[in-house]
Design a protein around this motif. Structure first.
Motif, mmCIF file in Angstrom:
data_model
loop_
_atom_site.group_PDB
_atom_site.id
_atom_site.type_symbol
_atom_site.label_atom_id
_atom_site.label_comp_id
_atom_site.label_asym_id
_atom_site.label_seq_id
_atom_site.Cartn_x
_atom_site.Cartn_y
_atom_site.Cartn_z
ATOM 1 N N PRO A 7 0.833 -1.204 0.000
ATOM 2 C CA PRO A 7 0.000 0.000 0.000
ATOM 3 C C PRO A 7 0.870 1.258 0.000
ATOM 4 N N GLU A 8 0.467 2.223 -0.828
ATOM 5 C CA GLU A 8 1.136 3.522 -0.857
ATOM 6 C C GLU A 8 0.147 4.541 -0.300
ATOM 7 N N LEU A 9 0.508 5.158 0.814
ATOM 8 C CA LEU A 9 -0.386 6.074 1.505
ATOM 9 C C LEU A 9 -0.036 7.516 1.168
ATOM 10 N N ALA A 10 -1.022 8.284 0.715
ATOM 11 C CA ALA A 10 -0.851 9.715 0.502
ATOM 12 C C ALA A 10 -0.880 10.387 1.871
ATOM 13 N N ILE A 70 -10.998 1.513 5.103
ATOM 14 C CA ILE A 70 -9.972 0.473 5.094
ATOM 15 C C ILE A 70 -9.239 0.487 6.422
ATOM 16 N N ASN A 71 -8.819 -0.699 6.871
ATOM 17 C CA ASN A 71 -7.872 -0.762 7.983
ATOM 18 C C ASN A 71 -6.793 -1.748 7.584
ATOM 19 N N VAL A 91 -0.501 9.124 22.190
ATOM 20 C CA VAL A 91 -1.399 8.808 21.081
ATOM 21 C C VAL A 91 -2.574 7.980 21.607
ATOM 22 N N ALA A 92 -3.782 8.450 21.337
ATOM 23 C CA ALA A 92 -4.980 7.744 21.783
ATOM 24 C C ALA A 92 -5.290 6.583 20.839
ATOM 25 N N LEU A 93 -5.726 5.473 21.404
ATOM 26 C CA LEU A 93 -6.144 4.333 20.595
ATOM 27 C C LEU A 93 -7.539 4.598 20.036
ATOM 28 N N PHE A 94 -7.779 4.171 18.805
ATOM 29 C CA PHE A 94 -9.098 4.268 18.201
ATOM 30 C C PHE A 94 -10.022 3.223 18.823
ATOM 31 N N ARG A 95 -9.496 2.017 19.057
ATOM 32 C CA ARG A 95 -10.180 0.947 19.781
ATOM 33 C C ARG A 95 -9.178 0.340 20.747
ATOM 34 N N PRO A 96 -9.568 0.119 22.001
ATOM 35 C CA PRO A 96 -8.630 -0.446 22.972
ATOM 36 C C PRO A 96 -8.293 -1.904 22.671
ATOM 37 N N THR A 97 -7.277 -2.393 23.330
ATOM 38 C CA THR A 97 -6.855 -3.782 23.163
ATOM 39 C C THR A 97 -7.995 -4.718 23.551
ATOM 40 N N GLU A 98 -8.209 -5.713 22.703
ATOM 41 C CA GLU A 98 -9.246 -6.710 22.947
ATOM 42 C C GLU A 98 -8.771 -8.060 22.438
ATOM 43 N N ASP A 118 -3.118 6.802 12.204
ATOM 44 C CA ASP A 118 -1.860 7.514 11.992
ATOM 45 C C ASP A 118 -2.163 9.011 11.861
ATOM 46 N N PRO A 119 -1.161 9.874 11.668
ATOM 47 C CA PRO A 119 -1.418 11.317 11.621
ATOM 48 C C PRO A 119 -2.406 11.762 10.542
ATOM 49 N N ASP A 120 -2.592 10.955 9.491
ATOM 50 C CA ASP A 120 -3.532 11.306 8.435
ATOM 51 C C ASP A 120 -4.873 10.604 8.568
ATOM 52 N N GLY A 121 -5.035 9.788 9.601
ATOM 53 C CA GLY A 121 -6.301 9.116 9.837
ATOM 54 C C GLY A 121 -6.376 7.705 9.297
ATOM 55 N N TYR A 122 -5.289 7.196 8.690
ATOM 56 C CA TYR A 122 -5.306 5.803 8.244
ATOM 57 C C TYR A 122 -5.418 4.908 9.473
ATOM 58 N N LEU A 123 -6.261 3.912 9.390
ATOM 59 C CA LEU A 123 -6.538 3.045 10.525
ATOM 60 C C LEU A 123 -5.626 1.818 10.490
ATOM 61 N N LEU A 124 -4.851 1.635 11.557
ATOM 62 C CA LEU A 124 -3.921 0.519 11.682
ATOM 63 C C LEU A 124 -4.433 -0.414 12.762
ATOM 64 N N ARG A 125 -4.523 -1.712 12.436
ATOM 65 C CA ARG A 125 -4.951 -2.715 13.411
ATOM 66 C C ARG A 125 -3.753 -3.611 13.699
ATOM 67 N N PHE A 126 -3.118 -3.374 14.836
ATOM 68 C CA PHE A 126 -1.998 -4.210 15.257
ATOM 69 C C PHE A 126 -2.556 -5.420 15.978
#
Length: 144
Positions: A7-10, A70-71, A91-98, A118-126
């Protein structure tokens, strides 16, 4: 070997994006600073970051948060270490650990996960694997 899909993120601010991702343990594999471009990697997860410009491949107006709909799921070995880095950076989590279990055909795949933007709003699910089981799990969020 280079992944077959990257993925290439703008991004609006390449420096802010690089600071965010390297703070999470990604490393810069190569960059073209004069073009506002960098390729980053962490444990086989690869992204390209490109500063938004007139040369960007933009198909419509970009308004934050970018990447709506997308995430990106990123498998890691130590979810807690990444969460600790995020908390330390404020940095605040969008969803807490579950704990979550997903049905995949005849088996259930388990993982601990959280989501962050991330700083641009892309959603990362670790996520960190909890393994698999053949029976429906009794705990955690069960999907499927």
């Amino acid at each position: 070997m280079r992944p077959r899909m990257v993925p290439e993120l703008a991004v609006r601010d390449i420096a802010a994006s690089l600071a965010f991702y390297t703070g999470l343990g990604f490393r810069v594999t190569y960059e073209r600073a004069d073009e506002g471009f960098a390729s980053i990697e962490r444990d086989g997860a690869v992204f390209m970051l490109e500063a938004i410009s007139a040369k960007s491949w933009i198909t419509a107006s970009l308004e934050p948060p970018l990447g709506r709909g997308i995430n990106f799921e990123i498998g890691v070995d130590d979810l807690g270490a990444i969460e600790t880095r995020l908390v330390a950076a404020g940095v605040a989590l969008f969803r807490p650990t579950e704990e979550a279990w997903y049905r995949a055909g005849p088996v259930w795949l388990g993982q601990r996960q959280f989501l962050v933007q991330d700083p641009d709003g892309y959603l990362l699910r670790f996520c960190e694997s909890l393994g698999e089981t053949s029976s429906r799990p009794e705990r955690g969020r069960v999907v499927g």
